[in-house]
Motif scaffolding. Sequence first.
Motif, PDB file in Angstrom:
ATOM      1  N   PRO A   4       0.834  -1.202   0.000  1.00  0.00           N
ATOM      2  CA  PRO A   4       0.000   0.000   0.000  1.00  0.00           C
ATOM      3  C   PRO A   4       0.871   1.256   0.000  1.00  0.00           C
ATOM      4  N   TYR A   5       0.431   2.225  -0.748  1.00  0.00           N
ATOM      5  CA  TYR A   5       1.135   3.507  -0.768  1.00  0.00           C
ATOM      6  C   TYR A   5       0.148   4.569  -0.323  1.00  0.00           C
ATOM      7  N   ASP A   6       0.526   5.335   0.681  1.00  0.00           N
ATOM      8  CA  ASP A   6      -0.398   6.332   1.197  1.00  0.00           C
ATOM      9  C   ASP A   6      -0.447   7.563   0.297  1.00  0.00           C
ATOM     10  N   ALA A   7      -1.345   8.442   0.604  1.00  0.00           N
ATOM     11  CA  ALA A   7      -1.575   9.637  -0.210  1.00  0.00           C
ATOM     12  C   ALA A   7      -0.349  10.543  -0.243  1.00  0.00           C
ATOM     13  N   ALA A   8       0.414  10.581   0.834  1.00  0.00           N
ATOM     14  CA  ALA A   8       1.601  11.444   0.877  1.00  0.00           C
ATOM     15  C   ALA A   8       2.651  10.968  -0.114  1.00  0.00           C
ATOM     16  N   VAL A   9       2.836   9.643  -0.221  1.00  0.00           N
ATOM     17  CA  VAL A   9       3.800   9.095  -1.178  1.00  0.00           C
ATOM     18  C   VAL A   9       3.345   9.403  -2.593  1.00  0.00           C
ATOM     19  N   ARG A  10       2.055   9.202  -2.858  1.00  0.00           N
ATOM     20  CA  ARG A  10       1.517   9.486  -4.195  1.00  0.00           C
ATOM     21  C   ARG A  10       1.672  10.970  -4.547  1.00  0.00           C
ATOM     22  N   TRP A  42      -0.286   5.055 -12.082  1.00  0.00           N
ATOM     23  CA  TRP A  42      -0.656   6.283 -11.378  1.00  0.00           C
ATOM     24  C   TRP A  42      -0.708   7.455 -12.348  1.00  0.00           C
TER      25      TRP A  42
END
Length: 169
Positions: A4-10, A42
Amino acid sequence: MKPPYDAAVRAAIRKRMSPPNRESVAAIARSTGITTQTLYNWRAQWQKEGDLVPATSKAPEHWSPGDKLAAVIQAAGLSGSDLGAFCRERGLYPRQLARWRQAAEDANSPTAPSMADHKELQRRNQEQAREIRRLERELRKKEKALVEAAALLMVSEKCKALWPQDGES
């Protein structure tokens, strides 16, 4: 199972892909450890949402037509300082946007050639190419005949010089 990648990483990845940074997907993948396919997915998702994410190190003039159109659409409602901020943020000039907008308008004008027009132009080009080839063959044939006539004339002049006729001296 995918990590999982959180919104901050994205958000950080989006910022790195977007102008003026314009880091390539491969460079971002190397530095973050996120697979290139995930990054491409993405980017495609962000582009579908209407964001300008070319993810290329190319200068804006070398962006794809879709990226240029996305920039024009995003900047359509902006003017003055907002437009300036938009351009600075993406590494663009307002005149580039104006030129891209004009190109998009010209492409959709009623004078734009249709597919039938393109086919007719191709047909005429082929006919003209055949006619050019025919004329070039004819020209080569005539040049050969001219060279042969010039050679015969030179031989006849030399013969006259070597063996004069009775009435000539």
